[in-house]
Design a protein around this motif. Structure first.
Motif, mmCIF file in Angstrom:
data_model
loop_
_atom_site.group_PDB
_atom_site.id
_atom_site.type_symbol
_atom_site.label_atom_id
_atom_site.label_comp_id
_atom_site.label_asym_id
_atom_site.label_seq_id
_atom_site.Cartn_x
_atom_site.Cartn_y
_atom_site.Cartn_z
ATOM 1 N N LEU A 110 15.588 3.897 0.746
ATOM 2 C CA LEU A 110 14.157 3.622 1.062
ATOM 3 C C LEU A 110 14.021 3.149 2.657
ATOM 4 C CD1 LEU A 110 13.112 1.308 -1.955
ATOM 5 C CD2 LEU A 110 12.664 3.644 -1.537
ATOM 6 N N LYS A 113 10.335 -0.582 5.467
ATOM 7 C CA LYS A 113 9.229 -1.329 5.302
ATOM 8 C C LYS A 113 9.015 -1.174 3.762
ATOM 9 C CE LYS A 113 6.828 -0.480 9.556
ATOM 10 N NZ LYS A 113 5.567 -0.132 10.059
ATOM 11 N N GLU A 114 9.438 -0.016 3.024
ATOM 12 C CA GLU A 114 9.234 -0.080 1.544
ATOM 13 C C GLU A 114 10.258 -0.985 0.939
ATOM 14 O OE1 GLU A 114 9.466 4.217 0.389
ATOM 15 O OE2 GLU A 114 7.711 4.908 1.703
ATOM 16 N N ARG A 115 11.718 -1.090 1.402
ATOM 17 C CA ARG A 115 12.477 -1.948 1.186
ATOM 18 C C ARG A 115 12.023 -3.330 1.100
ATOM 19 N NH1 ARG A 115 17.493 -1.560 4.565
ATOM 20 N NH2 ARG A 115 17.052 0.804 4.248
ATOM 21 N N THR A 116 11.555 -3.719 2.207
ATOM 22 C CA THR A 116 11.104 -4.986 2.275
ATOM 23 C C THR A 116 10.337 -5.601 1.414
ATOM 24 O OG1 THR A 116 11.770 -4.870 4.800
ATOM 25 C CG2 THR A 116 10.313 -6.699 4.209
ATOM 26 N N ALA A 117 9.110 -4.557 1.290
ATOM 27 C CA ALA A 117 8.289 -4.833 0.273
ATOM 28 C C ALA A 117 8.508 -5.090 -1.094
ATOM 29 C CB ALA A 117 7.078 -3.735 0.431
ATOM 30 N N ALA A 141 -1.705 -1.624 3.332
ATOM 31 C CA ALA A 141 -0.328 -1.148 3.689
ATOM 32 C C ALA A 141 0.704 -1.414 2.968
ATOM 33 C CB ALA A 141 -0.099 -1.241 5.252
ATOM 34 N N VAL A 142 0.662 -2.807 2.403
ATOM 35 C CA VAL A 142 1.842 -3.424 1.658
ATOM 36 C C VAL A 142 1.779 -2.675 0.307
ATOM 37 C CG1 VAL A 142 2.601 -5.652 0.494
ATOM 38 C CG2 VAL A 142 1.979 -5.676 2.794
ATOM 39 N N LYS A 144 0.577 0.195 -0.519
ATOM 40 C CA LYS A 144 1.139 1.780 -0.369
ATOM 41 C C LYS A 144 2.700 1.640 -0.369
ATOM 42 C CE LYS A 144 -2.758 3.488 1.730
ATOM 43 N NZ LYS A 144 -3.348 4.130 2.780
ATOM 44 N N GLN A 145 3.158 0.699 0.330
ATOM 45 C CA GLN A 145 4.434 0.684 0.522
ATOM 46 C C GLN A 145 5.278 0.279 -0.905
ATOM 47 O OE1 GLN A 145 4.997 -2.389 3.501
ATOM 48 N NE2 GLN A 145 4.256 -0.909 5.093
ATOM 49 N N ARG A 148 4.913 3.242 -3.096
ATOM 50 C CA ARG A 148 5.736 4.487 -2.627
ATOM 51 C C ARG A 148 7.308 4.124 -3.051
ATOM 52 N NH1 ARG A 148 2.888 5.444 3.135
ATOM 53 N NH2 ARG A 148 1.341 6.568 2.320
ATOM 54 N N GLY A 149 7.670 2.724 -2.673
ATOM 55 C CA GLY A 149 8.893 2.328 -2.899
ATOM 56 C C GLY A 149 9.197 2.381 -4.528
#
Length: 160
Positions: A110, A113-117, A141-142, A144-145, A148-149
């Protein structure tokens, strides 16, 4: 924030912060510990400037996340699962329970940003709003992250 409150926050959150960074760094304990140490030093040097308008723990996670992003330390290297289990430090007992190498490998794929979310939402239980504050992004944005994640993780883990 005064010194007593800072010490209280650190005592409560230090191990959870290290686990978060360990997952963010895809199991690379040395990098996670370096970032955690740098983040704690930076937090200590600036705690007197922190205005407690929000959650002190979110402030600490924001510093750690920014340290991770700023230093670009996650080199996508995995430690063998055996190395995690042999670690004798009792403060990392919860890490030994995180034995799913497939999940580490999926998280590794990932974007940061996606991993963090994903980690802040599922590992720490932060709300969308809190994550947005930590990573300095909008709530949309979060969302969406996270979306997607999750989809990427489902696809990656399904293929294995």
């Amino acid at each position: 924030m005064n010194c007593e409150r800072f010490i209280e926050v650190i005592k409560i959150e230090q191990e959870a912060l290290r686990r978060f960074l360990l997952a963010l760094c895809c199991g690379n304990r040395d990098e996670a510990d370096d970032i955690a140490q740098d983040a704690l030093v930076k937090a200590y040097l600036s705690y007197s400037k922190y205005e407690e308008s929000g959650k002190g723990t979110a402030w600490l996670y924001r510093i750690a996340y920014n340290m991770f992003i700023d230093t670009n330390r996650c080199r996508h290297t995995m430690q063998p699962l055996d190395a995690l289990e042999k670690h004798e430090d009792p403060t990392f007992a919860a890490d030994r329970e995180f034995r799913y190498q497939a999940l580490y490998m999926a998280l590794e794929e990932l974007p940061p940003k996606e991993r963090t979310a994903i980690l802040l939402f599922y590992l720490k239980g932060y709300s969308i709003r809190e994550i947005a504050d930590i990573v300095n992004a909008t709530e949309d944005a979060v969302k969406k992250q996270l979306s997607r994640g999750r989809e990427k993780l489902k696809t990656i883990l399904k293929d294995e």
